[in-house]
Design a protein around this motif. Structure first.
Motif, PDB file in Angstrom:
ATOM      1  N   GLY A   2       0.940  -1.371  -0.080  1.00 29.16           N
ATOM      2  CA  GLY A   2      -0.037  -0.090  -0.036  1.00 29.16           C
ATOM      3  C   GLY A   2       0.898   1.209   0.044  1.00 29.16           C
ATOM      4  O   GLY A   2       2.010   1.337   0.534  1.00 29.16           O
ATOM      5  N   ALA A   3       0.382   2.286  -0.625  1.00 29.87           N
ATOM      6  CA  ALA A   3       1.303   3.440  -0.950  1.00 29.87           C
ATOM      7  C   ALA A   3       0.151   4.639  -0.968  1.00 29.87           C
ATOM      8  O   ALA A   3      -0.837   4.765  -1.490  1.00 29.87           O
ATOM      9  N   HIS A   4       0.556   5.962  -0.109  1.00 25.79           N
ATOM     10  CA  HIS A   4      -0.136   6.947  -0.270  1.00 25.79           C
ATOM     11  C   HIS A   4       0.704   7.988  -0.954  1.00 25.79           C
ATOM     12  O   HIS A   4       1.736   8.322  -0.616  1.00 25.79           O
ATOM     13  N   ILE A   5       0.302   8.154  -2.245  1.00 31.15           N
ATOM     14  CA  ILE A   5       1.066   9.237  -3.057  1.00 31.15           C
ATOM     15  C   ILE A   5       0.473  10.787  -2.739  1.00 31.15           C
ATOM     16  O   ILE A   5      -0.654  10.918  -3.025  1.00 31.15           O
ATOM     17  N   PRO A   6       1.372  11.691  -2.103  1.00 30.51           N
ATOM     18  CA  PRO A   6       0.831  12.761  -1.642  1.00 30.51           C
ATOM     19  C   PRO A   6       0.233  13.511  -2.804  1.00 30.51           C
ATOM     20  O   PRO A   6       0.501  13.657  -4.006  1.00 30.51           O
ATOM     21  N   ALA A   7      -0.639  14.695  -2.586  1.00 35.87           N
ATOM     22  CA  ALA A   7      -1.350  15.455  -3.406  1.00 35.87           C
ATOM     23  C   ALA A   7      -0.412  16.121  -4.193  1.00 35.87           C
ATOM     24  O   ALA A   7       0.570  16.606  -3.802  1.00 35.87           O
ATOM     25  N   GLY A   8      -0.569  16.279  -5.683  1.00 37.88           N
ATOM     26  CA  GLY A   8       0.437  17.198  -6.403  1.00 37.88           C
ATOM     27  C   GLY A   8       1.845  16.274  -6.965  1.00 37.88           C
ATOM     28  O   GLY A   8       2.417  16.663  -7.720  1.00 37.88           O
ATOM     29  N   GLN A   9       2.008  15.108  -6.545  1.00 40.10           N
ATOM     30  CA  GLN A   9       2.870  13.960  -6.950  1.00 40.10           C
ATOM     31  C   GLN A   9       2.288  13.165  -7.842  1.00 40.10           C
ATOM     32  O   GLN A   9       1.053  12.364  -7.514  1.00 40.10           O
ATOM     33  N   SER A  10       3.095  12.538  -8.799  1.00 41.11           N
ATOM     34  CA  SER A  10       2.548  11.457  -9.638  1.00 41.11           C
ATOM     35  C   SER A  10       3.038  10.136  -9.402  1.00 41.11           C
ATOM     36  O   SER A  10       2.751   8.996  -9.534  1.00 41.11           O
ATOM     37  N   SER A  11       4.284  10.328  -8.469  1.00 38.26           N
ATOM     38  CA  SER A  11       4.983   8.979  -7.813  1.00 38.26           C
ATOM     39  C   SER A  11       5.501   9.039  -6.565  1.00 38.26           C
ATOM     40  O   SER A  11       5.758  10.058  -6.074  1.00 38.26           O
ATOM     41  N   LEU A  12       5.847   7.878  -6.086  1.00 30.73           N
ATOM     42  CA  LEU A  12       6.412   7.866  -4.634  1.00 30.73           C
ATOM     43  C   LEU A  12       7.806   6.786  -5.073  1.00 30.73           C
ATOM     44  O   LEU A  12       7.703   5.914  -5.390  1.00 30.73           O
ATOM     45  N   ALA A  13       9.000   7.604  -4.654  1.00 32.62           N
ATOM     46  CA  ALA A  13      10.260   6.832  -4.691  1.00 32.62           C
ATOM     47  C   ALA A  13      10.400   5.954  -3.645  1.00 32.62           C
ATOM     48  O   ALA A  13      10.134   6.156  -2.428  1.00 32.62           O
ATOM     49  N   TYR A 132      18.495  -8.826   5.528  1.00 33.40           N
ATOM     50  CA  TYR A 132      18.813  -7.590   6.577  1.00 33.40           C
ATOM     51  C   TYR A 132      18.547  -6.255   5.309  1.00 33.40           C
ATOM     52  O   TYR A 132      19.523  -6.390   4.592  1.00 33.40           O
ATOM     53  N   ALA A 133      17.555  -5.740   5.555  1.00 33.25           N
ATOM     54  CA  ALA A 133      17.186  -4.700   4.166  1.00 33.25           C
ATOM     55  C   ALA A 133      16.597  -3.371   5.145  1.00 33.25           C
ATOM     56  O   ALA A 133      15.877  -3.750   6.067  1.00 33.25           O
ATOM     57  N   THR A 134      16.478  -2.466   4.209  1.00 33.57           N
ATOM     58  CA  THR A 134      15.772  -1.212   4.827  1.00 33.57           C
ATOM     59  C   THR A 134      15.165  -0.834   3.444  1.00 33.57           C
ATOM     60  O   THR A 134      15.559  -0.898   2.615  1.00 33.57           O
ATOM     61  N   VAL A 135      13.999  -0.054   3.696  1.00 30.65           N
ATOM     62  CA  VAL A 135      13.255   0.591   2.925  1.00 30.65           C
ATOM     63  C   VAL A 135      13.038   1.904   3.078  1.00 30.65           C
ATOM     64  O   VAL A 135      12.382   2.224   4.294  1.00 30.65           O
ATOM     65  N   ASN A 136      13.268   2.804   2.070  1.00 28.71           N
ATOM     66  CA  ASN A 136      13.367   4.221   2.279  1.00 28.71           C
ATOM     67  C   ASN A 136      13.932   4.570   3.625  1.00 28.71           C
ATOM     68  O   ASN A 136      13.485   5.481   4.413  1.00 28.71           O
ATOM     69  N   GLY A 137      15.057   3.916   4.284  1.00 24.48           N
ATOM     70  CA  GLY A 137      15.969   4.049   5.393  1.00 24.48           C
ATOM     71  C   GLY A 137      15.255   3.678   6.619  1.00 24.48           C
ATOM     72  O   GLY A 137      15.810   3.679   7.710  1.00 24.48           O
ATOM     73  N   VAL A 138      14.070   3.006   6.687  1.00 24.74           N
ATOM     74  CA  VAL A 138      13.450   2.221   7.780  1.00 24.74           C
ATOM     75  C   VAL A 138      13.838   0.677   7.604  1.00 24.74           C
ATOM     76  O   VAL A 138      13.532  -0.289   6.741  1.00 24.74           O
ATOM     77  N   LEU A 139      14.408   0.110   8.929  1.00 25.97           N
ATOM     78  CA  LEU A 139      14.470  -1.171   8.961  1.00 25.97           C
ATOM     79  C   LEU A 139      13.472  -2.115   8.472  1.00 25.97           C
ATOM     80  O   LEU A 139      12.416  -1.938   9.161  1.00 25.97           O
TER      81      LEU A 139
END
Length: 183
Positions: A2-13, A132-139
């Protein structure tokens, strides 16, 4: 996912950093071409699915040892692979899956007072390791090759390929679908 893409953005990195890969449990024998002549050998092969005792006839070739272990792989969670190079002939007993809940234990049930008669075991027990991995800097929490992460606007669950390797990969989630390439 699941992802919430903020208003005004077309994508989430999304940036995925794999620090260390998931591993299988492995116990190896060395300098082994088969069982010795004159006596049979009984091995107890135990993995996360359970134990099995395998009886190997005297003078069994390496291929027979591998076949016997692989015949019970579904009930033990352990498979066997042979190596016949001059420098390292032997058998590797390998967990069939990845992760810290995987293990391999090999016991030679027929010792002769001088230790094992079944080659030279590198160790008699080994355990696998989770990725052992991180996603967007979060373990990310991990189990085997599966990672789960909640990082800001993103809730991600992914199963990585065993060939993924370490390092970083980046992809973008877009509204209405995803476009990404990993590896």
């Amino acid at each position: 996912m699941g992802a919430h893409i903020p208003a005004g953005q077309s994508s989430l990195a999304v940036t995925l950093d794999v620090v260390s890969n998931a591993e299988r449990a492995i116990v190896r024998t060395t300098a082994l071409a088969g069982t010795s002549a004159g006596s049979s050998i009984s091995l107890q092969v135990t993995g996360n699915k359970g134990p099995e005792v395998i009886v190997l006839a005297a003078s069994s070739p390496l291929s027979a040892i591998v076949a016997a272990v692989n015949n019970v792989r579904d009930s033990t969670g352990v498979s066997a692979i042979s190596s016949t190079t001059a420098a390292n002939s032997g058998v590797s007993f390998v967990s069939t899956a990845f992760g810290s809940d995987q293990f391999v234990v090999i016991h030679d049930l027929d010792t002769d007072g001088n230790g094992t008669r079944f080659g030279s075991l590198s160790n008699s027990r080994d355990e696998g390791k989770d990725i052992y991995a991180t996603v967007n800097g979060v373990l990310a929490s991990a189990k085997g090759l599966t990672i789960k992460a909640n990082a800001g606007n993103l809730s991600l669950e992914a199963v990585l390929s065993s060939a993924f390797g370490t390092g970083s990969d980046r992809f973008d989630l877009t509204k209405g679908g995803m476009t990404f390439q990993l590896g």
